[in-house]
Design an enzyme around this catalytic site. Structure first.
Site, short mmCIF file in Angstrom:
data_model
loop_
_atom_site.label_atom_id
_atom_site.label_comp_id
_atom_site.label_asym_id
_atom_site.label_seq_id
_atom_site.Cartn_x
_atom_site.Cartn_y
_atom_site.Cartn_z
N ILE A 487 7.32 3.64 7.17
CA ILE A 487 7.95 4.96 6.98
C ILE A 487 6.98 5.98 6.42
O ILE A 487 7.35 7.14 6.22
CB ILE A 487 9.16 4.85 6.04
CG1 ILE A 487 8.74 4.29 4.67
CG2 ILE A 487 10.25 4.00 6.66
CD1 ILE A 487 9.88 4.25 3.67
N GLY A 490 -0.99 7.18 4.67
CA GLY A 490 -1.92 8.18 4.19
C GLY A 490 -3.20 7.53 3.73
O GLY A 490 -3.46 6.34 3.98
N GLY A 491 -4.04 8.31 3.02
CA GLY A 491 -5.29 7.76 2.53
C GLY A 491 -5.09 6.68 1.49
O GLY A 491 -5.95 5.81 1.30
N TYR A 492 -3.94 6.69 0.81
CA TYR A 492 -3.65 5.68 -0.20
C TYR A 492 -3.29 4.34 0.42
O TYR A 492 -3.41 3.29 -0.20
CB TYR A 492 -2.49 6.15 -1.07
CG TYR A 492 -1.26 6.52 -0.27
CD1 TYR A 492 -0.36 5.55 0.17
CD2 TYR A 492 -1.02 7.85 0.07
CE1 TYR A 492 0.74 5.89 0.91
CE2 TYR A 492 0.09 8.21 0.81
CZ TYR A 492 0.98 7.22 1.23
OH TYR A 492 2.07 7.57 1.96
N GLY A 493 -2.76 4.34 1.67
CA GLY A 493 -2.30 3.13 2.31
C GLY A 493 -1.07 3.39 3.15
O GLY A 493 -0.93 4.47 3.74
N SER A 494 -0.15 2.41 3.21
CA SER A 494 1.05 2.53 4.03
C SER A 494 2.28 2.17 3.20
O SER A 494 2.20 1.43 2.22
CB SER A 494 0.96 1.61 5.26
OG SER A 494 -0.19 1.90 6.02
N ASP A 603 -0.20 16.01 -9.41
CA ASP A 603 -0.13 16.17 -7.94
C ASP A 603 1.31 16.45 -7.53
O ASP A 603 1.87 15.79 -6.65
CB ASP A 603 -0.66 14.90 -7.25
CG ASP A 603 -0.87 15.12 -5.75
OD1 ASP A 603 -0.94 16.29 -5.33
OD2 ASP A 603 -0.96 14.13 -5.01
#
Length: 834
Positions: A487, A490-494, A603
């Site tokens: 769902i 991004g750059g952080y992961g999934s 953020d």
């Protein structure tokens, strides 16, 4: 190649179009004679200016030429590139696929547009008092067309652009345009060319003459201005050609005085063809003759008496006729120019009249439709009036009956007045009791605040993680990381949605290869495992083996998705937006004022605000948050990250995050909730709208009808939050909350009219007991920081459980604290909604 002169023949536009050249011959009666003006002089008197089809691009070049002509006449030249695609029935077709008649009509329209463009240039010359004429040819290559014009017309002086105006700079010393470079290289060397850009002279190519161009540079003395007469036609083919009529000399007659030893000059007749238009009407050629004496060996005395005088008379007569023909040709040129201009003006006026007539017909038809509708409306109103009159008569009859009933009611009203006095006394008594209850409630709230602070202190004793999940459980919950369950990414992961221990959860798989992956993982676990708030996402557990975090699943998506109506999701109403803003403010106040571990989110943006099924908002993504110093003033960081549009500019430059940094981001979110527009430069747009009184036009129409007073109040509050200097931003707990909370309360009361009955009765999630899944009647706070129904948590503890029902972590103690504030809020909600 077709060359179009400044004086088109008005009568031949529909057929084979013919145009006169620069110099037109005189009248038929005076075409015999010698025109004594040489070609080089006619060409030298003009400055030729190459212009573009866009007036704005060549205007500066023309103005430079007008300022530097020295009083010389201007000739505008233009190379027209015929279009290879013909528009037809809403589409474009190649020339070969369209009928010749349609191509011809389209070409005529193209030429008319070119004439109109050149007329605009001529008006610029006319405004500056400079005589000018126009000329254009049709070729596929503009630069080849200019070079061919220079060669064919013998142009000596030319002004053209060196580059587009946007390429100009003070350091510009050479040509930038490909066309200009080609013309400088290929044009005849005896043509002097000035290259300009944005009204400045960039380069001058001086004229030179070599042996190969001596004939072009120095025409024969016998070639007069009549040699310059040209016939320009518009052929039926796409590539055009220029024709020039040259005068030739032939030896016609030998004149002598009868002596066999003396020679005399010969008389040559020069014939000059007129344009094809006159040949078609006359069927014969018009010729002019001149007599030239050759320089023989005989002396002047060898000619008969009176020969010199006769020749002189003929020469003077021919010169006079040539001069008259030149003046008549110039007058004819002016008349034809004026006739062409008048014809174009008449065509434009006719088109304007036709357009006005069409608009008038349309308005008349609309008026007739409106009149018909008004007639129908009048008939409807008349029928309604008749019905109302009947109802009025019935009402009058009922009135008489009611008057009799009123008399009977007077006695009853007397009795009711007595009961009312008793009710007033009872109401006063209830008010007194209410004041006492409010006093007790305030005292209970203070006690609840103290208990809450104790509960926060107790949360520090929790272990680092709530629940440790194995990697196999994570794989099973995500169906081995099935892409259909993903769902977010991004750059952080999934992020995956899955079913873990019979509970629907959201699983964030951090990227271990990222430099910030392990840091963000540890940061989120440390922060979310030590705090609980209704508007902060709940961390259920973690899997250190797979760098996974397990959160509660929020099916409402992110606030960013709802603002942009992603996947056709319904837009948020203005009441929900005000409530969401209030909830985010409460969460930020909780983060900033938490004495045990105050922190800055760092953020804050709509993508990090998630919504549950009841549109209750919760903050998420604490991987980049920063703990404050013990004094709560700031957190020094050298790697301040975040979305640029929401990032505090002061923190970005100084590297110091403070609670005011979150205030700035909160202000941008407020503006997005108001307008629904992108975050970039949104504060400038709202400030401009407030200054000009156009805020109502900027509000998001998808949110419904905003109350203007509240919308303006929110806009000004948001702009204060977005101040560049952090000291000028308001405090969330004292100033912002005092504006949002009353606004939320008022909008919640008014919004019930728009909500459905079932939706209006849905309880907030923090009113629900995690064990019973029902609205709590007697809420108590346990050692894990969660609030439960007293009966449910006691039954859990009595069954020899010493772990948290939510996190499966061992409880530090089994004491329970009554949550009086939450109980009061639940009772108030039940009174209004059940």
């Amino acid at each position: 190649m077709a060359l179009v002169s400044p004086i088109p023949a008005m009568g031949e536009r529909a057929g084979s179009m013919r145009f006169h050249g620069i110099g037109s011959p005189g009248s038929r009666s005076s075409r015999s004679g010698i025109m004594d003006e040489p070609v080089s002089r006619l060409i030298d008197e003009k400055i030729f200016v190459a212009v573009d089809k866009h007036v704005a691009k060549s205007k500066s070049t023309l103005i430079w030429a007008l300022q530097n002509t020295g009083g010389k006449k201007i000739c505008l030249i233009h190379v027209h590139q015929p279009s290879q695609m013909i528009p037809l029935m809403g589409a474009k077709f190649p020339v070969g696929a369209v009928k010749e008649e349609e191509v011809r009509v389209f070409r005529e329209k193209e030429r008319e547009k070119v004439h109109m463009i050149l007329d605009d240039y001529l008006r610029i010359c006319q405004q500056r008092g400079v005589r000018a004429e126009k000329m254009f040819i049709e070729m596929e290559s503009i630069e080849n067309g200019i070079v061919q014009l220079i060669s064919e017309l013998g142009i000596r002086k030319l002004v053209m652009g060196a580059a587009a105006d946007r390429h100009y700079s003070r350091r510009m010393t050479d040509l930038k345009s490909r066309k200009a470079i080609f013309v400088r290289r290929e044009a005849p060397t005896l043509c002097q060319i000035w290259f300009t850009c944005k009204g400045y002279l960039i380069h001058t190519r001086e004229a030179t003459m070599d042996d190969t161009e001596s004939e072009y540079a120095s025409p024969r003395p016998s070639i007069s201005a009549s040699d310059l007469l040209q016939t320009f036609s518009t052929p039926e083919s796409e590539h055009q050609h220029i024709s020039r009529v040259q005068s030739t000399d032939s030896v016609q007659q030998l004149v002598s005085n009868g002596s066999s030893t003396e020679q005399s000059g010969r008389v040559s007749d020069g014939s000059l063809n007129t344009d094809e238009e006159e040949r078609e009407s006359d069927g014969s050629e018009v010729t002019g003759s001149a007599t030239v004496m050759s320089s023989g060996h005989s002396s002047p005395s060898s000619f008969p008496d009176g020969v010199d005088d006769s020749f002189n008379v003929k020469i003077r007569k021919a010169t006079s006729e040539a001069h008259s023909s030149k003046q008549e040709a110039f007058a004819e040129t002016l008349r034809r120019q004026k006739a062409e201009k008048n014809a174009l003006d008449a065509i434009r006026r006719a088109k304007q009249s036709e357009s006005a007539y069409s608009e008038e017909l349309k308005r008349r038809k609309d008026t007739e439709i409106a009149v018909a509708k008004e007639k129908e409306r009048f008939i409807t109103i008349k029928n309604e009036q008749e019905v109302i009159m009947e109802e009025l008569q019935s009402a009058m009859a009922q009135k008489a009956m009611l008057e009799s009933q009123i008399a009977k009611s007077d006695g009853t009203m007397e009795k009711l007045n007595q009961k009312l006095d008793i009710a007033v006394k009872l109401l006063q008594k209830l008010r007194d009791e209410r004041e006492e209850l409010q006093t007790e409630r305030d005292r209970a709230l203070r006690e609840a605040e103290e208990l809450r602070s104790h509960a926060e202190t107790s949360t520090l004793q929790l272990p680092q993680y709530f629940t440790d999940f194995s990697f196999s459980e994570i794989e099973e919950a995500t169906n081995h990381f099935d892409s259909t369950l993903k769902i977010g990414e991004g750059g952080y992961g999934s992020i995956y949605v899955g079913l873990l221990r019979h509970t629907q959860v959201a699983i964030k798989m951090l990227n271990p290869n990222s430099s910030q992956g392990p840091v963000e993982y540890q940061q989120e676990v440390d922060v979310l495992s030590k705090m609980r708030h209704p508007n902060i996402i709940t961390l259920i557990g973690a899997c250190p083996e797979g760098w996974s975090l397990v959160y509660e699943y929020l099916p409402g998506g992110s606030l960013e998705d709802r603002l942009t109506c992603k996947d056709n999701s319904p837009p948020l109403s203005w009441q929900n937006r005000v409530r969401i803003a209030t909830e985010i403010c409460a969460a930020l106040v909780f983060l900033h004022s938490n004495k045990a571990h105050s922190l800055v989110h760092g953020d804050l943006k709509p993508a990090n605000i998630l919504l549950d099924s009841n549109l209750v908002s919760k903050l998420s993504d604490f991987g980049t948050c920063s703990l404050l110093h013990p004094n709560g003033s700031k957190s020094v960081r050298t790697d301040v990250t975040g979305t640029v549009a929401y990032l505090d500019p002061e923190a970005s430059s100084s590297g110091e995050l403070t609670p005011k940094s979150d205030v700035y981001s909160f202000g941008i979110i407020l503006l997005r909730l108001l307008t629904g527009r992108p975050a970039l430069r949104i504060s400038n747009e709202v400030k401009y709208a407030l200054d000009n009184g156009t805020l109502n036009d900027l509000l998001d129409p998808l949110a419904g009808d905003w109350p203007f007073v509240q919308a303006e109040q929110l806009a000004r509050l948001a702009l204060r939050c977005c101040e560049t200097v952090s000291e000028n931003r308001p405090d969330l707990g004292t100033e912002v909350w005092r504006v949002l909370e009353p606004m939320r309360a008022s909008s919640g009361g008014s919004s019930s009219f728009h909500l459905g009955r079932n939706e209006h009765r849905i309880a907030p999630p923090y009113f629900i007991c995690p064990i019973f899944q029902e609205v709590m009647q007697d809420p108590h706070v346990a050692a894990d920081g969660f609030t439960y129904e007293a009966e449910a948590i006691r039954a859990w503890l009595d069954s020899e459980h010493d772990t948290s029902p939510m996190t499966n972590v061992k409880l530090s103690h089994t004491s329970l604290i009554a949550n009086h504030a939450l109980r009061s809020a639940i009772q108030e909600w039940l009174q209004h909604h059940l």
